[in-house]
Design an enzyme around this catalytic site. Structure first.
Site, PDB file in Angstrom:
ATOM      1  N   ALA A 187       0.856  -1.193   0.000  1.00  0.00           N
ATOM      2  CA  ALA A 187       0.000   0.000   0.000  1.00  0.00           C
ATOM      3  C   ALA A 187       0.888   1.238   0.000  1.00  0.00           C
ATOM      4  O   ALA A 187       2.051   1.189   0.378  1.00  0.00           O
ATOM      5  CB  ALA A 187      -0.890  -0.008   1.230  1.00  0.00           C
ATOM      6  N   CYS A 225       3.277   2.990 -17.485  1.00  0.00           N
ATOM      7  CA  CYS A 225       2.421   1.884 -17.946  1.00  0.00           C
ATOM      8  C   CYS A 225       1.050   1.816 -17.283  1.00  0.00           C
ATOM      9  O   CYS A 225       0.033   1.882 -17.971  1.00  0.00           O
ATOM     10  CB  CYS A 225       3.143   0.566 -17.754  1.00  0.00           C
ATOM     11  SG  CYS A 225       4.577   0.425 -18.814  1.00  0.00           S
TER      12      CYS A 225
HETATM   13  C1  UDX Z   1       4.955  -2.016 -14.912  1.00  0.00           C
HETATM   14  C2  UDX Z   1       4.852  -3.547 -14.964  1.00  0.00           C
HETATM   15  O1  UDX Z   1       5.379  -4.099 -13.754  1.00  0.00           O
HETATM   16  C3  UDX Z   1       5.600  -4.088 -16.167  1.00  0.00           C
HETATM   17  O2  UDX Z   1       5.418  -5.494 -16.250  1.00  0.00           O
HETATM   18  C4  UDX Z   1       5.041  -3.409 -17.410  1.00  0.00           C
HETATM   19  O3  UDX Z   1       5.679  -3.874 -18.558  1.00  0.00           O
HETATM   20  C5  UDX Z   1       5.158  -1.909 -17.304  1.00  0.00           C
HETATM   21  O4  UDX Z   1       4.492  -1.474 -16.120  1.00  0.00           O
HETATM   22  P1  UDX Z   1       6.765  -0.250 -14.088  1.00  0.00           P
HETATM   23  O5  UDX Z   1       5.728   0.783 -14.390  1.00  0.00           O
HETATM   24  O6  UDX Z   1       8.132  -0.043 -14.574  1.00  0.00           O
HETATM   25  O7  UDX Z   1       6.304  -1.665 -14.684  1.00  0.00           O
HETATM   26  O8  UDX Z   1       6.875  -0.402 -12.506  1.00  0.00           O
HETATM   27  P2  UDX Z   1       6.272  -1.320 -11.352  1.00  0.00           P
HETATM   28  O9  UDX Z   1       7.400  -1.835 -10.562  1.00  0.00           O
HETATM   29  O10 UDX Z   1       5.320  -2.308 -11.858  1.00  0.00           O
HETATM   30  O11 UDX Z   1       5.536  -0.228 -10.449  1.00  0.00           O
HETATM   31  C6  UDX Z   1       4.477   0.568 -10.956  1.00  0.00           C
HETATM   32  C7  UDX Z   1       3.925   1.474  -9.885  1.00  0.00           C
HETATM   33  O12 UDX Z   1       3.199   0.713  -8.927  1.00  0.00           O
HETATM   34  C8  UDX Z   1       4.964   2.253  -9.104  1.00  0.00           C
HETATM   35  O13 UDX Z   1       4.532   3.590  -8.939  1.00  0.00           O
HETATM   36  C9  UDX Z   1       5.045   1.545  -7.766  1.00  0.00           C
HETATM   37  O14 UDX Z   1       5.413   2.405  -6.727  1.00  0.00           O
HETATM   38  C10 UDX Z   1       3.610   1.070  -7.610  1.00  0.00           C
HETATM   39  N1  UDX Z   1       3.501  -0.117  -6.742  1.00  0.00           N
HETATM   40  C11 UDX Z   1       4.045  -1.307  -7.115  1.00  0.00           C
HETATM   41  C12 UDX Z   1       2.780  -0.030  -5.553  1.00  0.00           C
HETATM   42  O15 UDX Z   1       2.266   1.042  -5.187  1.00  0.00           O
HETATM   43  N2  UDX Z   1       2.651  -1.143  -4.777  1.00  0.00           N
HETATM   44  C13 UDX Z   1       3.185  -2.345  -5.131  1.00  0.00           C
HETATM   45  O16 UDX Z   1       3.016  -3.317  -4.378  1.00  0.00           O
HETATM   46  C14 UDX Z   1       3.904  -2.418  -6.334  1.00  0.00           C
END
Ligand code: UDX
Length: 429
Positions: A252, A260
């Site tokens: 969270a 993405c």
């Molecule tokens: C994502 C997908 O993981 C990837 O497979 C796709 O190709 C592109 O989009 P990315 O945007 O690089 O990748 O980052 P990711 O690590 O997935 O995090 C995305 C966002 O979600 C971040 O802002 C992160 O802080 C947030 N997040 C992630 C959460 O808030 N909680 C989580 O448990 C995981």
């Protein structure tokens, strides 16, 4: 195999470099001459762990080339990967103009049969359009096959994610196209899922939307935890052992950002609406995320008399650690609100500061956490950079005028902070 890659952003450049590392001869094409000349000198235009080393290594080995001359790059390639951007349009749909521009160049250039592989995230049905468009514009009597091969890499982990992908999706109904892709990916030795083109296109959206939904679900539960005095981190710990739920994407915080999830959630709901359907779950995920981004700001607004001329430290600007990318970062919404409310904002980020400076040239940047905290009445944490995880109550007490901390990534220990004399708020605990 002789491969070309169109676009040298996260998707194209990383794919190109990794294909070269696995022994293919790769030419990366981009319209940006300056970027091309940088990359030829072994400089990566994006920050990704291990990328620049592999880039240099494969240039030296004579397997990796960069050019803006698409004609020479596409004319006799075995396969051309398209990795250009598909940015969001005001109505939420994906803008396919860059894809179309590359397709036109391919149609003008190819001199022999080849395979075009769409790696960019595109709405279901786009590969069909790409095939028709290239066919309509072809200048020679050759066969161009089109297959979908979506990319799942996460920024900050791009090279690792490509080299050790959980699976490779091959989307094509054409046996020749399938065999070419299987040959290209053979040296990676990864699980392959072979499906139709449309299913491949949908898999990409289904995955990203599911992950966005998972995060918004956890944020929803976190907000309820606050009301009923449960702790979301403990709840997540109890959930993650259940293999039906999975251990990841249960954190969270102030919501998801990046290039993405925000774009792909909107694109999929747009696609649904186009077909007279509604994705209620994803609509809810988008709404929750929008509210979550400024949840701590709203809390601070209630706690403080005013933001007017009050020094506020912002720690972390990137949408997540390990990247300098600011796209859709929660920090941006909050900085904008803080400025609108007259706050004296000072920001610190170990890597994304320069990118931030381009957007907000008038907001002062600190060179360290301590410098940012100096004399501040309140501090927000928006990115879980490693150096923030190690922060102790002592530094907040020593440096800040009032040790008031809003931790948007739940990286600090509430008990420790409280015992150390810090007024500390986080998400769902
Ligand atoms: C994502 C997908 O993981 C990837 O497979 C796709 O190709 C592109 O989009 P990315 O945007 O690089 O990748 O980052 P990711 O690590 O997935 O995090 C995305 C966002 O979600 C971040 O802002 C992160 O802080 C947030 N997040 C992630 C959460 O808030 N909680 C989580 O448990 C995981």
């Amino acid at each position: 195999m002789k491969l070309s890659v169109a676009g040298t952003g996260y998707v194209g450049l990383v794919a190109g470099v990794c294909f070269a590392e696995k022994g293919h001869v790769v030419t990366c094409v981009d319209v940006d001459e300056e970027k091309i000349s940088q990359m030829r000198q072994g400089i990566s235009p994006i920050y990704e762990e291990g990328l620049e080393e592999l880039l240099k290594k494969n240039i030296d080995k004579g397997r990796l080339f960069f050019t803006s001359d698409y004609q020479s790059a596409y004319s006799d390639a075995d396969a051309i990967f398209i990795g250009v951007g598909t940015p969001e349009q005001p109505d939420g749909s994906a803008n396919l103009r860059y894809i179309a521009a590359v397709c036109r160049q391919i149609a003008q250039s190819v001199t022999r049969d080849c395979l075009v592989v769409v790696k960019s995230t595109v709405p279901v049905g786009t590969n069909d359009k790409v095939e028709q468009f290239i066919k309509d514009n072809l200048e020679r009597d050759v066969t161009v096959r089109v297959a979908s091969n979506p990319e799942f890499l996460a920024q900050g982990n791009a090279v690792y994610d490509t080299m050790h992908a959980a699976r490779i999706i091959i989307g094509t109904e054409d046996e020749v196209a399938k065999k070419t892709l299987l040959d290209i990916y053979a040296p990676f030795d990864l699980p392959i899922v072979s499906v139709s083109r449309r299913s491949a296109e949908m898999i990409k959206y289904a995955c990203n939307n599911f992950l966005a939904l998972k995060i918004s679900y956890m944020n929803d539960i976190a907000n309820l935890c606050e009301l009923v005095e449960a702790n979301i981190d403990d709840v997540a710990e109890g959930m993650r052992y259940d293999p039906r739920i999975g251990a990841k994407f249960l954190k969270a915080g102030v919501g998801y950002g990046g290039s993405c999830f925000p774009k792909d959630t909107k694109a999929l709901t747009y696609l649904a609406r186009q077909h007279g359907a509604q994705l209620k779950t994803i609509d809810a995920a988008v709404e929750i995320n929008a509210q979550q981004k400024t949840r701590l700001f709203e809390k601070a607004k209630k706690r403080l008399m005013t933001f007017e001329n009050v020094k506020i430290a912002v720690l972390g600007l990137a949408f997540k650690p390990g990247t300098d990318d600011l796209r859709e970062a929660p920090s941006l919404d909050n900085v904008r609100l803080l400025l609108e409310h007259g706050a004296d904002v000072v920001c610190y980020d170990p890597i994304a500061a320069q990118n931030f400076h381009k957007r907000y040239p008038n907001v002062p940047l600190a060179n360290s956490v301590e410098e940012a905290l100096e004399g501040a009445f309140c501090c927000f944490i928006f990115t879980e950079w490693e150096e923030f995880v190690r922060l102790t109550p002592e530094v907040f007490r020593r440096k800040m005028r009032v040790p008031l901390v809003y931790d948007g990534r739940n990286i600090l220990d509430p008990e420790l902070m409280k015992r150390g004399g810090v007024e500390y708020y986080s998400i769902g605990r």
